[in-house]
Enzyme design. Structure first.
Site, short mmCIF file in Angstrom:
data_model
loop_
_atom_site.label_atom_id
_atom_site.label_comp_id
_atom_site.label_asym_id
_atom_site.label_seq_id
_atom_site.Cartn_x
_atom_site.Cartn_y
_atom_site.Cartn_z
N ASN A 1 -8.70 3.39 -3.30
CA ASN A 1 -9.84 2.90 -2.53
C ASN A 1 -11.15 2.88 -3.32
O ASN A 1 -12.19 2.51 -2.77
CB ASN A 1 -10.00 3.71 -1.23
N HIS B 1 2.73 1.72 -3.61
CA HIS B 1 1.32 1.42 -3.86
C HIS B 1 1.02 1.25 -5.35
O HIS B 1 -0.04 0.75 -5.72
CB HIS B 1 0.45 2.54 -3.28
N ASN C 1 -7.02 -1.72 0.55
CA ASN C 1 -8.20 -0.93 0.19
C ASN C 1 -8.65 -1.14 -1.25
O ASN C 1 -9.85 -1.10 -1.54
CB ASN C 1 -7.94 0.56 0.44
#
Length: 199
Positions: free
Chosen positions: A77, A29, A123
């Site tokens: 997010n 990520h 996200n």
């Protein structure tokens, strides 16, 4: 959108998406962070905490152009909060922003440049859409591979890639970094053609 439908790039802000903290540093990520780290090294800039922008930021020059770098510290997010704060302060339009992010729909080692479009369930992009009020910004999609099932995605992106995959990802990031001068000079089509040919 195709390169011909996109505006001529006038990139003033490059954002790498990821999660802050050492426990996330090597996870898939954080591929966007990895890209911004490489760009910072290329232009001799040092990312420093900027509380007003909710992240670590740096300013430098490349091809004679002023360039801001940003790594949000808001967690994935809530990335849009950080992006919007810096962009609005320095009056940087959405189409002048390049967001580098991990992309599970591309194999490790593939990397693609695109303008606008949906968030694809990412996200970080979803929140950036919301805060900027538009999807019309540039994206550098860094392939990290797919776990094979959507139920496994969350765990997958929060773990480190294999040594072989990390080498492939690092290679693609380096190729994208090398293409930055051409992108800043407005030649998005040439950059796309080069990057999209990588295997």
């Amino acid at each position: 959108m195709s390169a011909s439908a996109a505006p001529t790039p006038d990139i003033r802000l490059i954002v790498g998406l990821g999660n802050p903290g050492g426990q996330y540093a090597d996870t898939r990520h954080n591929a966007g962070f990895w890209f911004v780290d490489e760009v910072a090294r290329q232009i001799g800039a040092s990312l420093r905490p900027e509380p007003r922008f909710h992240g670590a930021a740096a300013r430098g020059t490349l091809e004679g152009r002023e360039l801001w770098l940003l790594q949000p510290s808001t967690f994935m997010n809530r990335s849009g909060q950080s992006v919007a704060a810096l962009a609005r302060f320095y009056k940087i339009a959405p189409e002048q922003i390049l967001i580098a992010h991990d992309e599970i729909d591309l194999p490790a080692g593939q990397i693609k440049l695109k303008y606008a479009g949906g968030h694809g369930g990412h996200n970080g992009l979803r929140d950036i859409h919301a805060h900027l009020g538009t999807p019309n910004y540039w994206r550098l999609r860094i392939g990290v591979g797919h776990p094979g099932s959507k139920d496994l995605v969350v765990d997958y992106v929060l773990h480190a890639p294999s040594k072989i995959d990390r080498e492939k990802i690092d290679f693609s990031i380096d190729e994208a970094r090398r293409q930055l001068p051409a992108l800043l000079c407005g030649d998005a089509a040439a950059v796309m053609n080069h990057l999209h040919a990588l295997k």
